[in-house]
Design a protein around this motif. Structure first.
Motif, PDB file in Angstrom:
ATOM      1  N   CYS A   1      12.030 -22.214  -0.689  1.00 31.72           N
ATOM      2  CA  CYS A   1      13.376 -22.022  -1.061  1.00 31.72           C
ATOM      3  C   CYS A   1      13.717 -23.336   0.230  1.00 31.72           C
ATOM      4  CB  CYS A   1      13.985 -21.315  -1.433  1.00 31.72           C
ATOM      5  SG  CYS A   1      15.533 -20.353  -1.058  1.00 31.72           S
TER       6      CYS A   1
ATOM      7  N   CYS B   1      17.214 -20.905   1.596  1.00 33.25           N
ATOM      8  CA  CYS B   1      16.412 -20.388   2.995  1.00 33.25           C
ATOM      9  C   CYS B   1      15.466 -20.486   3.722  1.00 33.25           C
ATOM     10  CB  CYS B   1      16.130 -18.356   2.410  1.00 33.25           C
ATOM     11  SG  CYS B   1      15.063 -18.348   1.299  1.00 33.25           S
TER      12      CYS B   1
ATOM     13  N   CYS C   1      15.919 -17.250  -6.045  1.00 31.17           N
ATOM     14  CA  CYS C   1      14.796 -16.724  -4.680  1.00 31.17           C
ATOM     15  C   CYS C   1      14.696 -15.895  -4.619  1.00 31.17           C
ATOM     16  CB  CYS C   1      15.763 -17.791  -3.955  1.00 31.17           C
ATOM     17  SG  CYS C   1      14.141 -17.296  -2.444  1.00 31.17           S
TER      18      CYS C   1
ATOM     19  N   LYS D   1      13.464 -14.171  -2.717  1.00 28.53           N
ATOM     20  CA  LYS D   1      13.702 -14.101  -0.758  1.00 28.53           C
ATOM     21  C   LYS D   1      15.410 -14.071  -0.476  1.00 28.53           C
ATOM     22  CE  LYS D   1       8.723 -14.228   0.252  1.00 28.53           C
ATOM     23  NZ  LYS D   1       8.368 -15.305   0.257  1.00 28.53           N
ATOM     24  N   CYS D   2      15.686 -15.083  -0.785  1.00 29.40           N
ATOM     25  CA  CYS D   2      17.332 -14.766  -0.428  1.00 29.40           C
ATOM     26  C   CYS D   2      18.546 -15.006  -1.795  1.00 29.40           C
ATOM     27  CB  CYS D   2      17.701 -15.956   0.372  1.00 29.40           C
ATOM     28  SG  CYS D   2      17.661 -16.903  -0.539  1.00 29.40           S
TER      29      CYS D   2
HETATM   30 ZN   LIG Z   1      16.010 -18.665  -0.596  1.00 33.25          ZN
END
Ligand SMILES: [Zn+2]
Length: 566
Positions: A37, A40, A56, A58-59
């Protein structure tokens, strides 16, 4: 001074922080199984990103979405019918290398141009949609983009459909020169006709929406929504920084900044976008009429004045635990969507406005809001609206008129906000404009004074067909304290002032200033709000039935005469 500080605090706290704002330009969705990504830096599985609406995992950062994917995300499966595919530019400047560049882009993206238009169904409701695709020359607006949007809007007007445009653009297309500039006028003019014909346009701003597109179709929506963290602005940050020689503050020109400054109605997270669009579309579908009939009156003035003194009522109207505007919205309307901003300077939290359903029929609801606890009191400036609040209210009233929705106002203010900033932005003008336009609004307008009806700040939301008052609400030229101070140079004589001011519901009913009093329970709080709300609902049905059957001329004539006799 104190109030000014509170006001400043309100303004600062109104910039939403709970959305992620992305500092850098957003990456393309990574190809292949596993990618990093760009925001992040974490490894993410491409399939997960696709399945999760291009966010995303994750972030939480938002990736840009290709036009056809966007359509899949909001349209009911298999309902999209594409229009005007294959239109290509004439290269108006004979700009060298432009055609080759376009050919290469077509090859690479599979797109013919930077916007896809057509018709689709969203949760069962038909709409014309246009979606810009940033992969194609940053979705800059050349003649084809302008033409496809204008044609789609014209067709929407013809077949009487709402329009939804997902904007994303670097602005005008330099390679097409002045022809590109003209697309701003062309798309805006088509939207004006669509609007004049009474149809809905929802603009959805995605990252990034800049330049000529913000100065035309993107900012012209009846309702303007944005995705979290999207860059939205006329001049891009780099241009501004170069011009002023300063670094711009964090969050500048992001969706959250625009919401705080009154330019958009709301920020919608991607997973909720289809649902929100569907609700808005349904709230703007044709509305039926209810049966006429005026229910019996609740209270007669003779009994009324024996129960409590005027000053008692002033105190009751200001009680901390008395239900406030927002409570009535929740208690009386379903499917309420709040809209924000005056499209000019700010979103004033002292006024809440939006569209909801009353007995199934869409109505515009506008309430002066005090907040339900100290933190909210401050945020809502104790129910004292600023010019931005009145401009928001007026914007929503004019919108109600366009869509032939009745307007219901809840009045509860000590008065319009008195302060330096309010004067700078024209408090008097804002109130005057509200009164002026309301007096001739072509839809039924009802105002209910639920607490304090203070001065012009209250009248700006009470230039209505009928004004009703709760039993212990008050409505006056100014506060008893102010009255005593001006006439007797002694604000401590407020109690005495209250008795001579004729500010109670009983006095005002007798004087013909208001039409109806609604009885309150002994100690009126949110606990027994339902008692009042259910009565209000019954009377309101009668009101909408009666006024809903009047022609535009009858309505405005009735309202004119109502104030003419005063
Ligand atoms: Zn991310």
């Amino acid at each position: 001074m104190k109030l000014e500080n509170m006001f400043k605090k309100t303004r600062l706290s109104s910039s939403r922080k709970n959305y992620i704002s992305l500092k850098e330009a957003k990456p393309e969705v990574p190809q292949g199984l596993l990618r990093k990504c760009n925001r992040c830096g974490q490894a993410i599985i491409t399939e997960d990103v696709k399945a999760g609406g291009y966010i995303c995992p994750k972030c939480g950062g938002y990736f840009r979405v290709h036009a056809y994917r966007r359509i899949e995300m909001v349209a009911d499966e298999g309902t999209f019918e594409e229009w005007d595919k294959g239109l290509t530019t004439r290269n108006p400047l004979d700009y060298k290398g432009y055609e080759e560049k376009l050919e290469a882009l077509k090859e690479k993206t599979g797109l013919e141009e930077a916007v896809i238009t057509g018709k689709a169904r969203i949760d069962g409701t038909d709409a014309v949609i246009a979606v810009c695709d940033g992969r194609f020359l940053m979705a800059s607006m050349g003649e084809v983009v302008g033409e496809k949007i204008a044609r789609a809007v014209e067709r929407a007007t013809e077949v009487k459909l709402p329009v939804i445009i997902f904007a994303c653009s670097g602005g005008a297309r330099m390679q097409e020169g002045i022809t590109s500039l003209m697309q701003m006028a062309k798309t805006s003019a088509a939207l004006k006709r669509h609007s004049d014909a009474g149809h809905l346009y929802i603009s959805v701003l995605t990252d990034p929406t800049t330049g000529g597109v913000t100065a035309s179709f993107a900012m012209l929506g009846d309702i303007i929504l944005a995705e979290p963290g999207a860059l939205i602005g006329f001049a891009g940050p780099r241009v501004i920084e170069q011009t002023i020689g300063q670094k711009l503050p964090k969050g500048f020109q992001r969706s959250e900044f625009l919401l705080a400054h009154g330019f958009i109605d709301g920020i919608i997270e991607r997973p909720k976008l289809k649902g929100t669009l569907s609700r808005i579309l349904k709230l703007h579908a044709g509305c039926g009429k209810t049966a006429a009939g005026i229910p019996e009156k609740d209270i007669i003035p003779e009994q009324y004045n024996k129960v409590a003194s005027a000053w008692d009522r002033v105190e009751i109207s200001r009680m901390k635990d008395r239900p406030v505007g927002e409570d009535y919205i929740h208690a009386m309307f379903t499917d309420f969507i709040e809209f924000h901003g005056d499209r000019c300077f700010a979103d004033d939290k002292a006024i809440i406005g939006g569209v909801g359903r009353f007995g199934g029929r869409p109505v515009t609801v506008i309430a002066q809001a005090k907040g339900t606890n100290t933190k909210e009191n401050i945020e809502r400036n104790f129910g004292m609206p600023s010019p931005d609040g009145y401009r928001k209210a007026l914007r929503l009233m004019k919108q109600a008129e366009k869509f032939r929705r009745p307007v219901i106002c809840f009045v509860d203010t000590p008065g319009a906000f008195c302060g330096l900033e309010a004067e700078e932005r024209g408090q008097g003008e804002a109130i005057a404009r509200c009164i002026y336009e309301m007096s001739a609004l072509k839809v039924p307008v009802l105002s209910v004074i639920i607490g304090e009806g203070g001065s012009g700040g209250a009248l700006a939301m009470a230039t209505s067909d009928e004004v009703w008052m709760l039993e212990n609400s008050v409505y006056s030229i100014l506060s008893p304290e102010g009255f005593a101070s001006i006439l007797w140079k002694d604000s401590t004589r407020a109690k005495e002032a209250a008795e001579v001011m004729k500010l109670t519901a009983g006095d005002l009913l007798e004087a013909g200033i208001v039409e109806r009093i609604i009885k309150e329970p002994g100690h009126y709080t949110i606990q027994n709000l339902e008692e009042v709300a259910s009565k209000l609902k019954k009377y309101m049905e009668g009101f909408l039935g009666t006024y809903g059957q009047m022609s535009e001329e009858e309505l405005t004539e009735h309202r004119y005469k109502r104030f003419r006799r005063m």
